[in-house]
Design an enzyme around this catalytic site. Structure first.
Site, short mmCIF file in Angstrom:
data_model
loop_
_atom_site.label_atom_id
_atom_site.label_comp_id
_atom_site.label_asym_id
_atom_site.label_seq_id
_atom_site.Cartn_x
_atom_site.Cartn_y
_atom_site.Cartn_z
N CYS A 181 0.87 -1.18 0.00
CA CYS A 181 0.00 0.00 0.00
C CYS A 181 0.91 1.22 0.00
CB CYS A 181 -1.00 0.00 1.17
SG CYS A 181 -0.29 0.20 2.80
N CYS A 210 -4.04 -0.90 -2.25
CA CYS A 210 -4.21 0.54 -2.43
C CYS A 210 -4.22 0.85 -3.92
CB CYS A 210 -3.06 1.26 -1.72
SG CYS A 210 -2.84 2.98 -2.14
N CYS A 241 3.78 0.18 -8.41
CA CYS A 241 4.49 -0.95 -7.82
C CYS A 241 5.56 -1.46 -8.78
CB CYS A 241 3.50 -2.07 -7.50
SG CYS A 241 4.20 -3.41 -6.51
#
Length: 260
Positions: free
Chosen positions: A121, A195, A202
């Site tokens: 997240c 999230c 990412c």
């Protein structure tokens, strides 16, 4: 007297349609936006949106506005609701088939190595450390589990610490948030973003991990829907725990056995 021509249960009517079944199978392991579902099922957006509305009307699928782009919504399959619907459908066919839904089986890992899971997240201060702690707790150390954030906060949120201690007798007070970059080079079987923002940034962890997204509002954000403060963390931990229980059976499967 049984009716001469009983209607099929609502779940059967919804799930029997080939496109709706495909949407259900796609959403069974990850939340997706409409345009992503369009790509995955290979059907026009208007048709996909229509069938998603029917699944929402049947209370099998829910939608949440993306915290990354409010013009988008993430769709989520309520697996617990599906379990109850399947039980009701069995009862409608024959009373002996109306068995109470059982929780997912506990993890029985393959002996050669432990599966590895990373939760992500933004701040690594609430959602992802809660998920990390709950998965470790439920698997009794049989999973190599970690969490990290794209913009880690200085410390774990106090409400996250309190909820885990109160609800699950888990203590993460000594844990500190860490950056995603500190885990580059490690092998993961699953990388799960909790999230909407971190999903967009990412990094690639290589080795083709199974990617999944759980679109869960930040319980610490004043703009998140529902109650704020401690009640928001209780609700968030409960949702994450429910999702983890349905993740457990997938952790023992090979990549080939986990359907995309």
């Amino acid at each position: 007297m049984r009716p001469s021509d009983p209607a099929a249960p609502a779940f059967v009517q919804l799930a029997a349609h080939p496109l709706r079944w495909k949407l259900l199978t796609e959403l069974a392991t990850s939340d997706y936006r409409v345009r992503e579902l369009v790509e995955r099922v290979g059907q026009p957006q208007n048709l996909v949106s229509y069938h998603l509305r029917l699944l929402r009307g049947g209370e099998l699928v829910t939608a949440r506005r993306s915290s990354f782009d409010a013009r988008d919504s993430y769709y989520h399959l309520d697996l617990q609701q599906c379990a109850h619907a399947l039980t009701n459908a069995g009862t409608a066919l024959h009373p002996a088939l109306g068995l109470a839904p059982t929780p997912p089986l506990p993890l029985s890992p393959r002996p050669e190595r432990r599966p590895a899971v990373l939760f992500t997240c933004t701040g690594n201060s609430a959602r992802s450390p809660i998920a990390e702690a709950l998965l470790r707790h439920r698997t009794d150390g049989h999973v190599d589990v970690a969490s990290a954030g794209s913009h880690p906060k200085p410390r774990i949120h106090s409400d996250a610490v309190q909820v885990l201690r109160e609800q699950h007798d888990i203590d993460i007070s000594g844990q500190r948030p860490r950056h995603l970059d500190t885990l580059l080079g490690r092998r993961f079987d699953f990388v799960i973003s909790l999230c909407d923002k971190v999903r967009e940034v990412c990094p690639d962890f290589g080795d083709q991990p199974r990617l999944a997204h759980w679109s869960i509002p930040d319980p610490a954000a004043a703009t998140a829907p529902g109650p704020v403060g401690h009640p928001a963390f209780v609700r968030t931990a409960a949702e994450i725990d429910a999702r983890i229980r349905y993740l457990l059976p997938l952790l023992t499967l090979t990549p080939q056995e986990v359907q995309p």
